[in-house]
Design a protein around this motif. Structure first.
Motif, PDB file in Angstrom:
ATOM      1  N   GLU A 112       1.053  -1.326   0.202  1.00 59.74           N
ATOM      2  CA  GLU A 112       0.117  -0.496   0.044  1.00 59.74           C
ATOM      3  C   GLU A 112       0.764   1.219  -0.020  1.00 59.74           C
ATOM      4  O   GLU A 112       0.534   1.690  -0.534  1.00 59.74           O
ATOM      5  N   ARG A 113       1.948   1.884   0.235  1.00 63.19           N
ATOM      6  CA  ARG A 113       2.431   2.737   0.624  1.00 63.19           C
ATOM      7  C   ARG A 113       3.182   2.790  -0.301  1.00 63.19           C
ATOM      8  O   ARG A 113       4.097   3.466  -0.519  1.00 63.19           O
ATOM      9  N   TYR A 114       3.446   1.635  -0.698  1.00 61.10           N
ATOM     10  CA  TYR A 114       4.697   1.698  -1.828  1.00 61.10           C
ATOM     11  C   TYR A 114       3.626   2.048  -2.911  1.00 61.10           C
ATOM     12  O   TYR A 114       3.974   3.256  -3.883  1.00 61.10           O
ATOM     13  N   LYS A 115       2.247   2.110  -3.613  1.00 62.02           N
ATOM     14  CA  LYS A 115       1.328   2.717  -4.601  1.00 62.02           C
ATOM     15  C   LYS A 115       1.397   3.694  -4.443  1.00 62.02           C
ATOM     16  O   LYS A 115       1.510   5.123  -4.765  1.00 62.02           O
ATOM     17  N   SER A 116       1.695   4.338  -3.194  1.00 63.59           N
ATOM     18  CA  SER A 116       1.274   5.409  -2.977  1.00 63.59           C
ATOM     19  C   SER A 116       2.520   6.513  -2.966  1.00 63.59           C
ATOM     20  O   SER A 116       2.199   7.828  -3.620  1.00 63.59           O
ATOM     21  N   PHE A 117       3.800   6.198  -3.047  1.00 66.27           N
ATOM     22  CA  PHE A 117       4.334   6.729  -2.716  1.00 66.27           C
ATOM     23  C   PHE A 117       5.159   6.553  -4.232  1.00 66.27           C
ATOM     24  O   PHE A 117       5.886   7.947  -5.025  1.00 66.27           O
ATOM     25  N   ILE A 118       4.981   6.259  -5.112  1.00 67.23           N
ATOM     26  CA  ILE A 118       5.260   5.740  -6.896  1.00 67.23           C
ATOM     27  C   ILE A 118       4.377   7.300  -7.276  1.00 67.23           C
ATOM     28  O   ILE A 118       4.397   7.578  -8.098  1.00 67.23           O
ATOM     29  N   GLU A 119       2.814   6.510  -6.826  1.00 66.53           N
ATOM     30  CA  GLU A 119       1.751   7.677  -6.692  1.00 66.53           C
ATOM     31  C   GLU A 119       2.293   9.367  -6.509  1.00 66.53           C
ATOM     32  O   GLU A 119       1.971  10.363  -7.702  1.00 66.53           O
ATOM     33  N   THR A 120       2.593   9.686  -5.925  1.00 69.49           N
ATOM     34  CA  THR A 120       3.096  10.625  -5.440  1.00 69.49           C
ATOM     35  C   THR A 120       4.143  11.556  -5.890  1.00 69.49           C
ATOM     36  O   THR A 120       4.740  12.197  -6.298  1.00 69.49           O
ATOM     37  N   GLU A 121       5.120  10.487  -6.003  1.00 70.33           N
ATOM     38  CA  GLU A 121       6.588  10.910  -6.224  1.00 70.33           C
ATOM     39  C   GLU A 121       7.267  10.926  -7.841  1.00 70.33           C
ATOM     40  O   GLU A 121       7.391  11.868  -8.400  1.00 70.33           O
ATOM     41  N   PHE A 122       6.826   9.757  -8.502  1.00 73.59           N
ATOM     42  CA  PHE A 122       6.777   9.696  -9.876  1.00 73.59           C
ATOM     43  C   PHE A 122       5.339   9.879 -10.756  1.00 73.59           C
ATOM     44  O   PHE A 122       5.677  10.501 -11.583  1.00 73.59           O
ATOM     45  N   ASN A 123       4.217   9.845 -10.308  1.00 75.78           N
ATOM     46  CA  ASN A 123       3.530  10.050 -11.485  1.00 75.78           C
ATOM     47  C   ASN A 123       2.872  11.782 -11.610  1.00 75.78           C
ATOM     48  O   ASN A 123       2.636  11.697 -12.862  1.00 75.78           O
TER      49      ASN A 123
END
Length: 127
Positions: A112-123
């Motif tokens: 869950e945290r990984y998905k949130s990180f990718i969304e915030t940092e890269f998308n």
């Protein structure tokens, strides 16, 4: 750039250069900053940057066109990923697993945290 105490500065700069290449900020075939320019940007001695560039040339990640400058190699992203995957799997992942076990964390929590990180940092950067 803030440097860590436990890793040689030239290797931290190498990580920085590799990240720029992987994020396509310095695309393969394109000229990368000169030794002097990168030294000024990162506030380090140009000799340290030269050591970094020598290291990256040995790994075939960058190459030098004499009199013109340094360039990201065409195969740089694949070489970087291969090198960093190997490092991650051998050194960082075992420590990560140990912490998961010791802290009684579930992989679902991490996912869950990984998905949130990718969304915030890269998308967010793509917008």
């Amino acid at each position: 750039m803030d440097f860590l105490d436990k890793k040689a500065i030239y290797l931290q700069i190498a990580d920085y250069v590799c990240e720029k290449i992987l994020l396509s900020q310095w695309p393969p075939g394109e000229r990368i900053p000169s030794v002097r320019d990168l030294g000024v940007e990162l506030e380090v001695n140009p000799n340290t940057v030269m050591r970094t560039y020598d290291f990256l040339q040995q790994k075939d990640i960058i190459y030098n066109k004499r009199g013109i400058g340094y360039f990201a190699a065409d195969e740089a992203p694949a070489r970087i990923k291969s090198f960093r995957r190997e490092q991650f799997l051998e050194t960082e992942l075992p420590r990560f697993f140990r912490n998961l076990y010791l802290l009684d964390l579930r992989l679902e929590d991490i996912e869950e945290r990984y998905k949130s990180f990718i969304e915030t940092e890269f998308n967010a950067n793509k917008a």
